[in-house]
Design a protein around this motif. Structure first.
Motif, PDB file in Angstrom:
ATOM      1  N   ALA A 199      -3.802   5.499   1.647  1.00  0.00           N
ATOM      2  CA  ALA A 199      -3.544   5.796   0.237  1.00  0.00           C
ATOM      3  C   ALA A 199      -3.246   4.509  -0.540  1.00  0.00           C
ATOM      4  O   ALA A 199      -3.684   4.347  -1.682  1.00  0.00           O
ATOM      5  CB  ALA A 199      -2.381   6.772   0.127  1.00  0.00           C
ATOM      6  N   THR A 200      -2.509   3.590   0.079  1.00  0.00           N
ATOM      7  CA  THR A 200      -2.195   2.338  -0.623  1.00  0.00           C
ATOM      8  C   THR A 200      -3.474   1.547  -0.904  1.00  0.00           C
ATOM      9  O   THR A 200      -3.666   1.018  -2.004  1.00  0.00           O
ATOM     10  CB  THR A 200      -1.206   1.478   0.207  1.00  0.00           C
ATOM     11  OG1 THR A 200      -0.101   2.287   0.564  1.00  0.00           O
ATOM     12  CG2 THR A 200      -0.740   0.260  -0.553  1.00  0.00           C
ATOM     13  N   ILE A 201      -4.340   1.492   0.082  1.00  0.00           N
ATOM     14  CA  ILE A 201      -5.597   0.759  -0.139  1.00  0.00           C
ATOM     15  C   ILE A 201      -6.403   1.438  -1.248  1.00  0.00           C
ATOM     16  O   ILE A 201      -6.948   0.782  -2.138  1.00  0.00           O
ATOM     17  CB  ILE A 201      -6.412   0.692   1.171  1.00  0.00           C
ATOM     18  CG1 ILE A 201      -5.654  -0.127   2.213  1.00  0.00           C
ATOM     19  CG2 ILE A 201      -7.783   0.066   0.933  1.00  0.00           C
ATOM     20  CD1 ILE A 201      -6.255  -0.065   3.599  1.00  0.00           C
ATOM     21  N   GLU A 202      -6.421   2.758  -1.190  1.00  0.00           N
ATOM     22  CA  GLU A 202      -7.200   3.503  -2.180  1.00  0.00           C
ATOM     23  C   GLU A 202      -6.659   3.226  -3.593  1.00  0.00           C
ATOM     24  O   GLU A 202      -7.415   2.959  -4.527  1.00  0.00           O
ATOM     25  CB  GLU A 202      -7.088   4.999  -1.862  1.00  0.00           C
ATOM     26  CG  GLU A 202      -8.117   5.840  -2.560  1.00  0.00           C
ATOM     27  CD  GLU A 202      -8.141   7.257  -1.972  1.00  0.00           C
ATOM     28  OE1 GLU A 202      -7.235   7.609  -1.194  1.00  0.00           O
ATOM     29  OE2 GLU A 202      -9.080   7.983  -2.311  1.00  0.00           O
ATOM     30  N   GLN A 203      -5.321   3.237  -3.710  1.00  0.00           N
ATOM     31  CA  GLN A 203      -4.728   3.064  -5.043  1.00  0.00           C
ATOM     32  C   GLN A 203      -4.799   1.630  -5.542  1.00  0.00           C
ATOM     33  O   GLN A 203      -5.066   1.391  -6.720  1.00  0.00           O
ATOM     34  CB  GLN A 203      -3.248   3.478  -5.007  1.00  0.00           C
ATOM     35  CG  GLN A 203      -3.040   4.973  -5.101  1.00  0.00           C
ATOM     36  CD  GLN A 203      -1.685   5.371  -4.565  1.00  0.00           C
ATOM     37  OE1 GLN A 203      -0.779   4.538  -4.445  1.00  0.00           O
ATOM     38  NE2 GLN A 203      -1.545   6.638  -4.228  1.00  0.00           N
ATOM     39  N   MET A 204      -4.571   0.684  -4.670  1.00  0.00           N
ATOM     40  CA  MET A 204      -4.430  -0.697  -5.125  1.00  0.00           C
ATOM     41  C   MET A 204      -5.755  -1.460  -5.198  1.00  0.00           C
ATOM     42  O   MET A 204      -5.824  -2.518  -5.799  1.00  0.00           O
ATOM     43  CB  MET A 204      -3.457  -1.477  -4.207  1.00  0.00           C
ATOM     44  CG  MET A 204      -2.063  -0.878  -4.091  1.00  0.00           C
ATOM     45  SD  MET A 204      -1.343  -0.337  -5.668  1.00  0.00           S
ATOM     46  CE  MET A 204      -1.299  -1.863  -6.584  1.00  0.00           C
ATOM     47  N   SER A 205      -6.783  -0.911  -4.573  1.00  0.00           N
ATOM     48  CA  SER A 205      -8.073  -1.608  -4.615  1.00  0.00           C
ATOM     49  C   SER A 205      -8.737  -1.400  -5.965  1.00  0.00           C
ATOM     50  O   SER A 205      -8.684  -0.299  -6.522  1.00  0.00           O
ATOM     51  CB  SER A 205      -9.027  -1.028  -3.571  1.00  0.00           C
ATOM     52  OG  SER A 205      -8.675  -1.463  -2.318  1.00  0.00           O
ATOM     53  N   ALA A 206      -9.399  -2.445  -6.420  1.00  0.00           N
ATOM     54  CA  ALA A 206     -10.177  -2.315  -7.653  1.00  0.00           C
ATOM     55  C   ALA A 206     -11.365  -1.393  -7.382  1.00  0.00           C
ATOM     56  O   ALA A 206     -11.781  -1.235  -6.230  1.00  0.00           O
ATOM     57  CB  ALA A 206     -10.675  -3.687  -8.086  1.00  0.00           C
ATOM     58  N   ARG A 207     -11.936  -0.831  -8.442  1.00  0.00           N
ATOM     59  CA  ARG A 207     -13.066   0.088  -8.259  1.00  0.00           C
ATOM     60  C   ARG A 207     -14.211  -0.555  -7.506  1.00  0.00           C
ATOM     61  O   ARG A 207     -14.874   0.055  -6.679  1.00  0.00           O
ATOM     62  CB  ARG A 207     -13.586   0.531  -9.633  1.00  0.00           C
ATOM     63  CG  ARG A 207     -12.875   1.736 -10.182  1.00  0.00           C
ATOM     64  CD  ARG A 207     -13.407   2.006 -11.568  1.00  0.00           C
ATOM     65  NE  ARG A 207     -14.696   2.712 -11.497  1.00  0.00           N
ATOM     66  CZ  ARG A 207     -14.788   4.036 -11.470  1.00  0.00           C
ATOM     67  NH1 ARG A 207     -13.708   4.763 -11.501  1.00  0.00           N
ATOM     68  NH2 ARG A 207     -15.958   4.616 -11.411  1.00  0.00           N
ATOM     69  N   ASP A 208     -14.451  -1.866  -7.822  1.00  0.00           N
ATOM     70  CA  ASP A 208     -15.578  -2.537  -7.148  1.00  0.00           C
ATOM     71  C   ASP A 208     -15.157  -3.117  -5.794  1.00  0.00           C
ATOM     72  O   ASP A 208     -15.908  -3.852  -5.183  1.00  0.00           O
ATOM     73  CB  ASP A 208     -16.145  -3.631  -8.044  1.00  0.00           C
ATOM     74  CG  ASP A 208     -15.129  -4.735  -8.293  1.00  0.00           C
ATOM     75  OD1 ASP A 208     -13.975  -4.609  -7.799  1.00  0.00           O
ATOM     76  OD2 ASP A 208     -15.476  -5.724  -8.957  1.00  0.00           O
ATOM     77  N   SER A 209     -13.937  -2.827  -5.401  1.00  0.00           N
ATOM     78  CA  SER A 209     -13.374  -3.243  -4.113  1.00  0.00           C
ATOM     79  C   SER A 209     -13.288  -4.761  -3.926  1.00  0.00           C
ATOM     80  O   SER A 209     -13.124  -5.244  -2.807  1.00  0.00           O
ATOM     81  CB  SER A 209     -14.134  -2.604  -2.942  1.00  0.00           C
ATOM     82  OG  SER A 209     -15.375  -3.197  -2.786  1.00  0.00           O
ATOM     83  N   ALA A 210     -13.364  -5.491  -5.066  1.00  0.00           N
ATOM     84  CA  ALA A 210     -13.332  -6.957  -4.963  1.00  0.00           C
ATOM     85  C   ALA A 210     -12.020  -7.460  -4.359  1.00  0.00           C
ATOM     86  O   ALA A 210     -11.986  -8.537  -3.762  1.00  0.00           O
ATOM     87  CB  ALA A 210     -13.551  -7.568  -6.347  1.00  0.00           C
ATOM     88  N   ASN A 211     -10.926  -6.696  -4.532  1.00  0.00           N
ATOM     89  CA  ASN A 211      -9.630  -7.196  -4.021  1.00  0.00           C
ATOM     90  C   ASN A 211      -9.154  -6.443  -2.769  1.00  0.00           C
ATOM     91  O   ASN A 211      -8.018  -6.613  -2.345  1.00  0.00           O
ATOM     92  CB  ASN A 211      -8.575  -7.088  -5.125  1.00  0.00           C
ATOM     93  CG  ASN A 211      -8.229  -5.632  -5.414  1.00  0.00           C
ATOM     94  OD1 ASN A 211      -9.010  -4.740  -5.089  1.00  0.00           O
ATOM     95  ND2 ASN A 211      -7.069  -5.384  -5.995  1.00  0.00           N
ATOM     96  N   ILE A 216      -5.258  -5.398   1.739  1.00  0.00           N
ATOM     97  CA  ILE A 216      -5.006  -5.209   3.185  1.00  0.00           C
ATOM     98  C   ILE A 216      -4.231  -6.415   3.723  1.00  0.00           C
ATOM     99  O   ILE A 216      -3.304  -6.276   4.534  1.00  0.00           O
ATOM    100  CB  ILE A 216      -6.336  -5.009   3.945  1.00  0.00           C
ATOM    101  CG1 ILE A 216      -7.040  -3.746   3.431  1.00  0.00           C
ATOM    102  CG2 ILE A 216      -6.108  -4.927   5.441  1.00  0.00           C
ATOM    103  CD1 ILE A 216      -8.422  -3.509   4.019  1.00  0.00           C
ATOM    104  N   GLY A 217      -4.583  -7.605   3.232  1.00  0.00           N
ATOM    105  CA  GLY A 217      -3.906  -8.825   3.687  1.00  0.00           C
ATOM    106  C   GLY A 217      -2.408  -8.741   3.406  1.00  0.00           C
ATOM    107  O   GLY A 217      -1.579  -9.123   4.242  1.00  0.00           O
ATOM    108  N   GLU A 218      -2.047  -8.232   2.216  1.00  0.00           N
ATOM    109  CA  GLU A 218      -0.628  -8.116   1.872  1.00  0.00           C
ATOM    110  C   GLU A 218       0.075  -7.106   2.777  1.00  0.00           C
ATOM    111  O   GLU A 218       1.213  -7.309   3.193  1.00  0.00           O
ATOM    112  CB  GLU A 218      -0.454  -7.714   0.405  1.00  0.00           C
ATOM    113  CG  GLU A 218      -0.753  -8.845  -0.584  1.00  0.00           C
ATOM    114  CD  GLU A 218       0.182 -10.030  -0.405  1.00  0.00           C
ATOM    115  OE1 GLU A 218      -0.142 -10.924   0.404  1.00  0.00           O
ATOM    116  OE2 GLU A 218       1.254 -10.059  -1.045  1.00  0.00           O
ATOM    117  N   LEU A 219      -0.629  -6.015   3.098  1.00  0.00           N
ATOM    118  CA  LEU A 219      -0.020  -5.005   3.987  1.00  0.00           C
ATOM    119  C   LEU A 219       0.222  -5.610   5.372  1.00  0.00           C
ATOM    120  O   LEU A 219       1.285  -5.424   5.976  1.00  0.00           O
ATOM    121  CB  LEU A 219      -0.911  -3.770   4.096  1.00  0.00           C
ATOM    122  CG  LEU A 219      -1.165  -2.998   2.794  1.00  0.00           C
ATOM    123  CD1 LEU A 219      -2.022  -1.757   3.065  1.00  0.00           C
ATOM    124  CD2 LEU A 219       0.153  -2.571   2.151  1.00  0.00           C
TER     125      LEU A 219
END
Ligand SMILES: C[S@@+](CC[C@H](N)C(=O)[O-])C[C@H]1O[C@@H](n2cnc3c(N)ncnc32)[C@H](O)[C@@H]1O
Length: 917
Positions: A199-211, A216-219
């Motif tokens: 869920a965190t990846i889903e919420q915090m990732s940009a739509r284009d998944s650029a970040n 994941i690195g921060e997690l």
């Protein structure tokens, strides 16, 4: 298609919009039906449905119906005469909303929403010819997760090609191991809150998944930061809620590969699976294939199956623990003793792959411990079985990582199962960082340093998993006086398939022995190192192995050195076919051999027969895995049973000059008279079996002057002479003086010949021995008996001879390698009376007659096990009956009994020979 591919195809079908017309064909395609099969069904040519559906003979009757009609349609499918006529195994009805199916043999049913039918893909696996359905159904989560992770892995490598290079592959593998841990942790409350990671990846990732990689690195950084250090770590709030995990898993490079949108959606999809269902033993084995370019296609379907692992672990030590548990009943002290014993048992797999043997051993021991604790009224008690007692060596880094992860997961699952979720969670994090699985070459590493004698420290291995700088000495104190069990399924490689590095490994292992390591299978290195270990430590070992280790020359070469005076074979499973989750089972035949200190106790011999597994207690098991005294069959120059001599046929050494095909004979232009006098039929083993015509020049010394200058002969003799003169070998140079003669002449040329190939196909049920008329010639690619009475052929053609040859001569790859000195000259035959010989002669004649009745079928065709003519089989059967009655007065029950009799007779006959010498 394998199970993973089928699961993927079925999931794709269910996710696509429902197409009523297409569904039956798409469903059958998902289960591996070929384009042409589907075309025939579509055209109606092979569609036998009487209800407007699709009925595939011997498989399934499918019907798509109007909404709400599913149950009624299924009933109609089951009742339809066409269904039974076509011997359908399944009936299936769907309206695109609901899905119902029935296994018509067992009556088992599936009823679910259409979208959920992929959850039942295992139910339909017989449609794809997969027979290990039960095991697969029990592992359906693992299959599904492997398929998804495989896609993610491939997608990530596409987006990050540098991560696929040899240098970065370990990072990629480490990243995958971290992901798997996180998926498991978020579904089992190890992280605070369910689906926290996904869920965190889903919420915090940009739509284009650029970040996405940064998120994941921060997690991961959070999971590598102790709670006490969080203040200075400047973690974002959404990462700070993750616990400190580490144990080596999140240390090392913090890099994360970049994610495309597709990769991110794969990742989220994987996160949405229910990871509580993971089987760490099976999953580990499957997932390791993802990181292996050569294995990816098979997706881990080659690993050792759980039943085969138990064939090693149960007799090695688990049966004994369970027996002690039974004996202890409710006696508190006896139970305590067993618990203490188990806490000191070490299990060591020196080719552990993803740790499946270790995980299964661990889980089995925890089960016993839980029962002890229950009987002692201490059900909540913390386990005393340390994970550090489960050690492994693995060459490849990803399986080694997964092995450790699998053990961690197994420990958690056992804690949940036996002590409850709360207790399991309370003690799980942070992971400890001890070194259990060493990534390295087991034939180069010192096993005593990986799994040291009790009470001593562990030497640090530079290529340790997770690079853990630890004080290893602490790990081992607990084990003072403990037992060590070495187990596993080390790699098999015949001497011809080994690369230079593997040959060098074997040379190192056997360097101080008289063992001819050059002919030894690679697995022999593990046997040798395990037996050396057992010579020093209180230990026993058991491996699944290619059966070649207990056959042929390998036996007398290897085993005396390995067993020595201290060790003996404690238990064995004789040859059985390898079976795992693959829908095809590679042609491997394996054995399980267990070795331990000599103890005078009964040994356990397990024999797979056509009636099932036969377990026996016997006084001793020899290295051929036969109940009987420890003996080694060595080549003999004289025949033990006084049978006719068997030799190699003639060796041409002619550069092709002496031999002809039918066309080449015509090209010589020789007259009919010369052809009849000097050109003869000649057989090697292959020519005989395949019925191929091959001829040769056969000129007696007395005749050579007469024909030496005849065109068609002269040029052939010149060719032979030239070939022999070009040799560096003095003996061959000398042969150049008589080019009309074969290089090595085995026969006079006028004999009746009994012949058989040197290499025999393992598939055939009998040795393909022939009996050819006077004047037949043989090459050195066949063995031959000259002017031998026909009853010799009866002996060679018998089942009992084949069993002896398989055992004492062994194999060349998968074929049998016949040997006259090792197989024929050692073959123990009771003294034959004239009546016995006459009976056997008649049996051999019957075999020849039965073959003759099928002229011009070749020997290969006649002995194709799938197509052997009934009367030929019956003739062999009578031959076996006749011969076996000579041995024991009745038919043998099975090959084990045949071998036991043969070894018994061999022992008596050789002892008698020695005594009379
Ligand atoms: C037949 S597999 C068995 C592994 C595991 N038990 C399974 O069932 O999947 C043999 C394992 O030995 C590993 N291996 C091969 N050569 C090795 C070596 N020299 N040292 C350590 N491991 C090795 C392979 O990578 C493989 O994982």
């Amino acid at each position: 298609m394998n199970a993973v591919e089928i699961e993927e195809a079925v999931s794709e079908l269910a996710a696509a919009p429902f197409d009523a017309d297409e569904f039956p064909f798409a469903f059958l395609t998902a289960f591996g039906n070929k384009e042409t099969t589907i075309r025939k069904l579509r055209s109606g040519a092979s569609n036998k449905s009487d209800l407007g559906g699709v009925l595939q003979t011997n498989n399934i009757h499918i019907a798509v119906c109007s909404p709400g009609e599913v149950t009624k349609t299924l009933t109609a499918l089951k009742a339809s005469p066409a269904t039974s006529r076509a011997k359908a195994k399944f009936a299936l009805a769907t309206d695109g909303e609901t899905f119902e199916a029935e296994d018509l043999a067992s009556g088992e049913t599936v009823a679910c929403a259409y979208a959920d039918f992929p959850d039942h893909f295992g139910f339909f696996l017989p449609l794809a010819g997969i027979t290990t359905v039960k095991q697969i159904r029990e592992s359906s989560f693992d299959i599904r997760a492997t398929g998804r992770l495989n896609r993610l892995y491939v997608e990530l490598l596409k987006d990050n090609p540098d991560w696929g290079t040899a240098e970065r592959r370990p990072d990629m593998n480490h990243f995958m191991a971290r992901l798997i841990f996180c998926f498991f942790a978020e579904d089992t409350d190890i992280f605070n809150g369910s689906r926290l990671f996904t869920a965190t990846i889903e919420q915090m990732s940009a739509r284009d998944s650029a970040n996405t990689h940064e998120v994941i690195g921060e997690l991961f950084r959070a999971m590598n930061t102790k709670i006490a250090d969080r203040g200075s770590a400047a973690l974002p709030r959404w990462a700070d809620v993750f616990p400190y995990v580490n144990g080596g898993l999140f240390s090392g490079s913090p890099d994360v590969p970049r994610f495309s949108r597709i990769a991110k959606s794969y990742l989220l999809h994987i996160g949405n699976l229910d990871w509580t269902k993971i089987n760490p033993d099976i999953f580990g084995s499957m997932i390791q294939a993802v990181a292996d370019d050569d294995e990816r296609g098979a997706l881990g379907m080659h690993y050792t199956s759980v039943p085969n692992i138990l064939k090693v672990l149960n007799p090695l030590f688990l049966d004994d623990l369970r027996a002690q548990l039974d004996e202890a009943r409710d006696n508190s002290r006896s139970l305590l003793n067993l618990r203490k014993r188990m806490a000191k048992i070490r299990v060591f797999d020196p080719a552990c792959g993803s740790g499946n043997f270790l995980v299964i051993a661990y889980k089995a021991m925890r089960e016993i411990e839980a029962e002890i604790n229950k009987r002692r009224g201490e059900a909540d008690r913390r386990t005393e079985i340390p994970l550090t007692n489960f050690r492994g060596i693995e060459l490849r880094d990803f399986p080694a990582e997964v092995a450790r992860l699998a053990l961690i997961i197994a420990e958690f699952q056992c804690d949940v199962l036996y002590r409850g979720q709360k207790e399991a969670l309370a003690e799980f994090l942070p992971l400890d960082a001890m070194n259990w699985i060493t990534c390295g070459n087991a034939l180069r590493l010192d096993w005593l340093s990986v799994c040291p004698p009790t009470g001593t420290g562990v030497k640090f291995q530079a290529d340790d998993l997770f690079h853990t700088p630890l004080d290893q000495a602490q790990i081992d104190f607990e084990n003072e006086g403990g037992e060590t069990y070495i187990c596993g399924n080390p790699p098999y490689k015949g001497s011809q398939s080994q690369d230079d590095a593997q040959k060098a490994d074997l040379e190192l292992v056997f360097r101080r022995t008289n063992v001819n390591w050059k002919g030894t299978d690679y697995v022999g290195g593990w046997f040798k190192k395990a037996s050396d270990y057992c010579g020093i430590e209180k230990a026993s070992f058991a491996f699944v192995s290619t059966n070649s280790i207990c056959q042929g020359k390998a036996v007398s070469n290897l085993w005396p050195n390995m067993l020595g005076r201290q060790l003996e074979i404690q238990f064995a499973y004789t040859s059985f076919r390898w079976a795992n989750l693959a829908n095809y089972n590679a042609g491997v035949t394996v054995v399980v051999v267990g070795v331990g200190p000599r103890n005078g106790a009964k040994k356990h011999l397990f024999v797979t027969t056509k009636h099932g597994l036969e377990a026996r207690e016997v006084p001793t098991i020899n290295a051929y895995l036969v109940s009987g005294p420890e003996l080694y069959v060595n080549p003999r120059s004289e025949n033990l049973s006084g049978l006719n001599p068997m030799v190699f046929g003639n060796m041409p050494i002619d550069g092709g000059g002496l031999s002809f095909t039918t066309d080449e004979i015509d090209a010589t232009g020789l007259s009919t008279e010369l052809r009849e006098r000097f050109i003869r039929r000649i057989y090697g083993g292959a020519e005989f079996v395949r019925g191929q015509s091959r001829y040769c020049l056969w000129i007696e010394d007395d005749d050579i002057d007469e024909v030496a200058q005849v065109p068609g002969i002269k040029d052939r003799l010149e060719k032979v002479e030239k070939f022999r003169r070009s040799s560096a070998r003095p003996a061959t140079l000398e042969l150049a003086q008589a080019p009309h003669r074969f290089g090595w002449v085995a026969q006079a040329g006028s004999e009746v010949v009994t012949l058989l190939p040197r290499i025999l196909s393992e598939r055939r049920e009998y040795i393909t021995v022939g009996h050819e008329p006077a004047g037949t010639l043989t090459t050195d690619q066949a063995y031959a008996l000259f002017d031998a009475p026909l009853w010799n052929m009866a002996l060679i053609a018998s089942r009992i001879h084949l069993v002896w040859i398989t055992t004492v001569c062994g194999k060349l790859k998968t074929d049998l390698r016949y040997s006259n000195t090792l197989g024929w000259n050692t073959f123990p035959v009771p003294t034959l009376t004239e009546k016995n010989k006459a009976d056997l002669t008649r049996c051999a004649e019957d075999i020849l007659l039965a073959r003759g009745a099928h002229f011009p079928a070749t020997v290969a065709e006649l002995y194709d096990p799938e197509a052997m003519p009934d009367e030929l089989r019956a003739a062999h059967d009578r031959n076996d009956e006749t011969l076996e009655r000579i041995y024991i007065g009745r038919r043998f029950r099975n090959d084990t009994e045949r071998l036991e009799k043969l070894f018994d007779l061999y022992t008596k006959m050789t002892t008698l020979k020695k005594a009379s010498a």
